[in-house]
Design an enzyme around this catalytic site. Structure first.
Site, PDB file in Angstrom:
ATOM      1  N   SER A  60      26.136   5.480 -48.624  1.00 57.84           N
ATOM      2  CA  SER A  60      27.079   6.266 -49.424  1.00 57.84           C
ATOM      3  C   SER A  60      27.311   7.641 -48.798  1.00 57.84           C
ATOM      4  CB  SER A  60      26.532   6.465 -50.841  1.00 57.84           C
ATOM      5  OG  SER A  60      26.234   5.240 -51.444  1.00 57.84           O
TER       6      SER A  60
HETATM    7  N1  SAH Z   1      21.359   3.525 -51.160  1.00 55.10           N
HETATM    8  C1  SAH Z   1      21.830   2.864 -49.980  1.00 55.10           C
HETATM    9  C2  SAH Z   1      23.220   2.276 -50.189  1.00 55.10           C
HETATM   10  C3  SAH Z   1      23.314   0.901 -49.668  1.00 55.10           C
HETATM   11  S1  SAH Z   1      24.752  -0.003 -50.139  1.00 55.10           S
HETATM   12  C4  SAH Z   1      21.755   3.763 -48.761  1.00 55.10           C
HETATM   13  O1  SAH Z   1      21.443   4.960 -48.902  1.00 55.10           O
HETATM   14  O2  SAH Z   1      21.972   3.267 -47.654  1.00 55.10           O
HETATM   15  C5  SAH Z   1      24.150  -0.997 -51.468  1.00 55.10           C
HETATM   16  C6  SAH Z   1      22.970  -1.880 -51.187  1.00 55.10           C
HETATM   17  O3  SAH Z   1      22.750  -2.667 -52.354  1.00 55.10           O
HETATM   18  C7  SAH Z   1      23.159  -2.878 -50.035  1.00 55.10           C
HETATM   19  O4  SAH Z   1      22.144  -2.691 -49.097  1.00 55.10           O
HETATM   20  C8  SAH Z   1      23.055  -4.241 -50.714  1.00 55.10           C
HETATM   21  O5  SAH Z   1      22.420  -5.226 -49.921  1.00 55.10           O
HETATM   22  C9  SAH Z   1      22.233  -3.908 -51.953  1.00 55.10           C
HETATM   23  N2  SAH Z   1      22.356  -4.878 -53.053  1.00 55.10           N
HETATM   24  C10 SAH Z   1      23.467  -5.519 -53.500  1.00 55.10           C
HETATM   25  N3  SAH Z   1      23.174  -6.327 -54.535  1.00 55.10           N
HETATM   26  C11 SAH Z   1      21.833  -6.197 -54.754  1.00 55.10           C
HETATM   27  C12 SAH Z   1      20.916  -6.775 -55.689  1.00 55.10           C
HETATM   28  N4  SAH Z   1      21.312  -7.668 -56.615  1.00 55.10           N
HETATM   29  N5  SAH Z   1      19.615  -6.421 -55.622  1.00 55.10           N
HETATM   30  C13 SAH Z   1      19.186  -5.521 -54.678  1.00 55.10           C
HETATM   31  N6  SAH Z   1      19.992  -4.938 -53.786  1.00 55.10           N
HETATM   32  C14 SAH Z   1      21.312  -5.263 -53.814  1.00 55.10           C
END
Ligand code: SAH
Length: 210
Positions: A60
């Site tokens: 993000s």
């Molecule tokens: N906070 C992260 C943002 C990553 S984007 C950062 O700083 O990089 C969102 C993330 O949510 C992705 O890595 C994706 O794989 C994860 N995600 C999506 N659905 C999910 C679920 N049901 N349980 C756990 N993680 C999930």
């Protein structure tokens, strides 16, 4: 381009953009975001933009992380945080600076391996990452003072709100085609929900992936 000075300039821009929580700003100033993205993108790490982290996922924008944490913290001292969607571990590192204990859940194992490596390199020691589908939260170790979800859910998962401590807050993007940032607060009398600005996150996905 990846120095403390660059990071401080980023924080000054976030402050000018309206971010007010000094603890969150200090946390953003202290985390080396360039370590969490591919080397080829490191020179853009301190721009206020989302960047790809592989597997169709994104880290993000710093302003988005700041906004969610400012809303979630609301000036309180938070002890335990649950993050859903570890991704590259950047937000977890920022969270680690404002809480004693951070529990983070990620469904893609390959991202976890990378996040753990970088968190170690950044000397972050209070983040625990679990390979699981985060939608039901982590009932075994609830309650949490703050729950932050980094992927958009079709609606607010009821189990998550139940895992908040009294006064605890849940911040998440909600929606499918159009998403809104939603804030849920556990009050003495139940839950209070506020729908905030439009946002754009990757979708919450079911099940596990290698
Ligand atoms: N906070 C992260 C943002 C990553 S984007 C950062 O700083 O990089 C969102 C993330 O949510 C992705 O890595 C994706 O794989 C994860 N995600 C999506 N659905 C999910 C679920 N049901 N349980 C756990 N993680 C999930």
């Amino acid at each position: 381009m990846t120095s403390q000075r660059t990071r401080l300039r980023m924080v000054e821009r976030l402050r000018a953009g309206g971010l007010r929580d000094e603890l969150v700003l200090a946390a953003l100033a202290s985390v080396p975001r360039h370590l969490f993205v591919d080397e080829a993108l490191a020179s853009r790490a301190y721009e206020d933009i989302a960047l790809p982290i592989g597997f169709g996922q994104t880290i993000s924008a710093p302003s988005t992380v700041g906004r969610m944490l400012e809303l979630g913290r609301a000036g309180r001292l938070v002890d335990r945080i649950l993050e859903i969607g570890t991704g590259c571990g950047y937000q977890a590192a920022v969270l680690s600076r404002i809480a004693r204990e951070v529990h983070s859940v990620e469904r893609i194992a390959a991202l976890i391996a990378k996040a753990r490596r970088v968190l170690r390199e950044a000397r972050v020691t209070n983040v625990r990452i679990k390979h699981a589908d985060g939608s039901p939260g982590l009932a075994q170790i609830a309650p949490f003072d703050l729950i932050v979800m980094a992927a958009a859910a079709p609606q607010v998962p009821a189990e998550l709100a139940d895992q908040l401590s009294p006064g605890g807050r849940l911040v998440l993007p909600v929606g499918t085609r159009e998403q809104q940032l939603v804030l849920v607060e556990r009050t003495g009398r139940g839950f209070q929900e506020q729908r905030l600005e439009a946002v754009n996150f990757v979708p919450l996905l079911p099940g596990l992936s290698r």
